[in-house]
Motif scaffolding. Structure first.
Motif, short mmCIF file in Angstrom:
data_model
loop_
_atom_site.label_atom_id
_atom_site.label_comp_id
_atom_site.label_asym_id
_atom_site.label_seq_id
_atom_site.Cartn_x
_atom_site.Cartn_y
_atom_site.Cartn_z
N ASP A 1 -15.19 35.14 51.84
CA ASP A 1 -16.64 35.05 51.76
C ASP A 1 -17.16 36.18 50.90
O ASP A 1 -16.57 37.27 50.86
CB ASP A 1 -17.27 35.12 53.15
N SER B 1 -13.81 28.67 49.05
CA SER B 1 -15.03 29.08 49.77
C SER B 1 -14.78 29.17 51.28
O SER B 1 -14.06 28.36 51.85
CB SER B 1 -16.15 28.08 49.51
N GLU C 1 -17.45 30.46 54.65
CA GLU C 1 -18.69 31.08 55.13
C GLU C 1 -18.48 31.62 56.54
O GLU C 1 -18.20 30.86 57.46
CB GLU C 1 -19.83 30.07 55.14
N HIS D 1 -21.40 30.52 46.76
CA HIS D 1 -20.13 29.81 46.64
C HIS D 1 -20.25 28.64 45.66
O HIS D 1 -19.31 28.35 44.92
CB HIS D 1 -19.69 29.30 48.01
N HIS E 1 -18.01 27.89 42.15
CA HIS E 1 -17.40 26.62 41.77
C HIS E 1 -17.88 26.18 40.38
O HIS E 1 -17.10 25.66 39.58
CB HIS E 1 -17.72 25.54 42.80
N LYS F 1 -16.66 35.51 41.03
CA LYS F 1 -16.40 36.07 42.36
C LYS F 1 -16.63 37.57 42.34
O LYS F 1 -17.31 38.13 43.22
CB LYS F 1 -14.96 35.77 42.76
N VAL G 1 -17.72 23.13 48.09
CA VAL G 1 -17.72 24.25 49.03
C VAL G 1 -17.31 23.75 50.41
O VAL G 1 -16.44 24.34 51.08
CB VAL G 1 -19.11 24.92 49.10
#
Length: 231
Positions: free
Chosen positions: A8, A40, A42, A102, A106, A118, A165
């Motif tokens: 994350d 991804s 979360e 996220h 992508h 990232k 995601v």
């Protein structure tokens, strides 16, 4: 060799783990043959940021502890991050829901800039106090990476990569990911947590040896050596 990493954006151990893994790759002689794919994850998918609330206050509420104790936890993480060459600034960090972030990663992956995205988002959150809840902020960061800002905005506003995601998160459930960062090597071995670089080197070497095995010599004889001594 393929390495998939679930993490994350606002996971402090994930940024540290990224640095440790990068240090391992720098020592690995076959680094150019390693494909890194960011997946991804979360930690708090339902989190709704409250404007003006600090990271310390958000953490205190989440864990049911005093704000002062939450700040001490942040200081501990900051000291750990320094050992990895990172400068965390939790006093400036803006609590965020990472779903949009996220999606941007992508989007960047389609342009061959997933790792750069990232890194940029993590730096923006941990060291610059940027608000990743805002599409305008994310679009500006995309532009910094040389991505098409207009296309990035459209993708974020339309949720173009939302399903990707969610699919990453579905995959995490299927392989029983309970915490991040979580590293999967060639769909065979997994490493959980921000492990030392030395451990990542060991795993890289082990997987490489298994996927690129050297032939076993069962008979030897007269031959020209590579140094030319026998020829």
């Amino acid at each position: 060799m393929k390495v998939e990493i679930w993490s994350d954006i606002v996971c402090p151990f994930c940024y540290i783990g990224k640095r440790h893994f990068e240090a391992a790759l720098a020592k690995f002689p076959h680094a150019d043959s390693v494909e890194v794919v960011w997946r991804s994850f979360e930690l708090t998918p339902d989190y709704q940021p409250i404007p003006g609330r600090s990271v310390h206050e958000s953490l205190a509420e989440k864990k049911g502890i005093p704000v002062a104790q939450a700040k001490q936890m942040g200081d501990y993480m900051s000291n750990m991050a320094k050992e990895a060459g990172l400068q965390y600034d939790f006093d400036r960090a803006v609590p965020t829901n990472t779903f949009l972030g996220h999606q941007l990663i992508h989007f960047a992956a389609k342009q061959g800039k997933q790792d750069a995205a990232k890194e940029r988002l993590m730096a923006a959150y941990y060291t610059e106090g940027q608000n990743l809840n805002e599409i305008d902020t994310l679009v500006a960061l995309a532009a910094e990476l040389g991505l098409d800002a207009s296309a990035a905005r459209t993708a974020l506003e339309n949720g173009t990569y939302a399903n990707e995601v969610r699919y990453d998160e579905y995959q995490a459930q299927q392989i029983n990911v309970r915490g991040v960062p979580f590293f999967v090597f060639e769909d065979k071995y997994a490493v959980s947590g921000a492990q030392p670089a030395e451990l990542f080197v060991e795993v890289l070497e082990k997987v490489w040896d298994e996927t690129k095995p050297q032939p076993t010599i069962i008979a030897g004889g007269e031959a020209c050596d590579v140094d030319g001594k026998n020829c």
